[in-house]
Motif scaffolding. Sequence first.
Motif, PDB file in Angstrom:
ATOM      1  N   ARG A   1      50.465  38.614  58.701  1.00  0.00           N
ATOM      2  CA  ARG A   1      51.903  38.598  58.964  1.00  0.00           C
ATOM      3  C   ARG A   1      52.620  39.846  58.449  1.00  0.00           C
ATOM      4  O   ARG A   1      53.842  39.958  58.569  1.00  0.00           O
ATOM      5  N   LYS A   2      51.871  40.794  57.913  1.00  0.00           N
ATOM      6  CA  LYS A   2      52.481  41.976  57.308  1.00  0.00           C
ATOM      7  C   LYS A   2      52.449  43.184  58.257  1.00  0.00           C
ATOM      8  O   LYS A   2      51.424  43.487  58.857  1.00  0.00           O
TER       9      LYS A   2
ATOM     10  N   THR B   1      52.731  46.120  57.036  1.00  0.00           N
ATOM     11  CA  THR B   1      52.230  47.155  56.127  1.00  0.00           C
ATOM     12  C   THR B   1      50.822  47.590  56.532  1.00  0.00           C
ATOM     13  O   THR B   1      49.998  46.756  56.922  1.00  0.00           O
TER      14      THR B   1
ATOM     15  N   LEU C   1      47.690  47.290  51.945  1.00  0.00           N
ATOM     16  CA  LEU C   1      47.554  45.878  51.618  1.00  0.00           C
ATOM     17  C   LEU C   1      46.350  45.607  50.729  1.00  0.00           C
ATOM     18  O   LEU C   1      46.407  44.768  49.830  1.00  0.00           O
TER      19      LEU C   1
ATOM     20  N   VAL D   1      48.217  40.617  47.157  1.00  0.00           N
ATOM     21  CA  VAL D   1      47.554  40.242  48.414  1.00  0.00           C
ATOM     22  C   VAL D   1      46.104  39.851  48.151  1.00  0.00           C
ATOM     23  O   VAL D   1      45.612  38.833  48.638  1.00  0.00           O
TER      24      VAL D   1
ATOM     25  N   ARG E   1      49.226  42.999  60.475  1.00  0.00           N
ATOM     26  CA  ARG E   1      49.409  42.000  61.528  1.00  0.00           C
ATOM     27  C   ARG E   1      48.673  42.366  62.819  1.00  0.00           C
ATOM     28  O   ARG E   1      48.489  41.503  63.682  1.00  0.00           O
TER      29      ARG E   1
END
Length: 331
Positions: free
Chosen positions: A208-209, A211, A216, A222, A247
């Motif tokens: 869902r990131k 980044t 991450l 994380v 994502r």
Amino acid sequence: MPEGHSVHRIARQFERNIVGRRVSASSPQGRFAEGASILDGRSATQVRAVGKQMFLEFDDDLWLRVHLGMYGAWDFAGEIQVDPTIASANGRIGQTNQRGTDLPPIFDGAGENSLSSIGAPRRARVNVRMSEQTRGLGDAADEWPPPVVGQVRLRLLTEMTCADLRGPTACQLQSPDEVAATVAKLGPDPLVDDSAQGEERFVSVVRRKPTPIGLLLMDQSVVSGIGNVYRAELLFRANLDPHTPGRDVPDDVVRALWRDWVRLLAIGVETGQMMTMDDLDPEAYRLAMAHRDDRHWVYHRAGLPCRVCGTSIVLEEMAARKLYWCPTCQV
């Protein structure tokens, strides 16, 4: 920076040599004098490692939290009992093609798998006094307790073992609630959390990131324990561009990253070295265990040809940290 495997090895050292014993605590440097005075005379009761942080419990629910950060290390001296798992790391742990061989222990020149000092690399090591458990690990020290060398933030001393802490980012006393709050902020650690549950937590966050995945993997909220070396190697082994938004990384690739981290972390803890290459013949494995430059795919290989495709390995900065990757394999 010491990565997760080092901190778990440190915790094993404390479990076998400090836990269950009364300690004398001091802060030769003076920066942890108040905390050391509180610890002095107490017994260590248990130790936990989560990612890059270690938590050592003492009497009356008092915990010592240590985060080594970039430059921290624990130096051990005295009669050190070796963890049987670590002691069995004779140059073949994690290498299925090596099992059944009879190779002697391999210690690299940088001391990454040293039993006397674990953490940031050091030019000088503290000698280890000989005992039945440490034959062949070092020369006998004539003076006990050993003299203080350098800026020692905290010294924990039992009748037989000395542990000196130098250069940590964090060294503080915590209550059980404070420890729980600290751990709650950390991502899953394969050696602490249930692997399946850890995988689901990791996948749900990454997917869902927006980044980049290269950031991450370094975010301790994380996933716990991954640093510069493991980050570069995990991404290469997954053929994954470090700049890909989390994502946009396919679900199966994210899951493969987690499972590869589970495997590599276990190998790192057992061997003391961040071995990330597979299927090496015995001689190549011996060289890789003895020399850091021979045990990684891309890390610290800027400008050198990729071991797979021959393209020059790229070095760039990502969030002020060095990132090594292959622009051909990782697309």
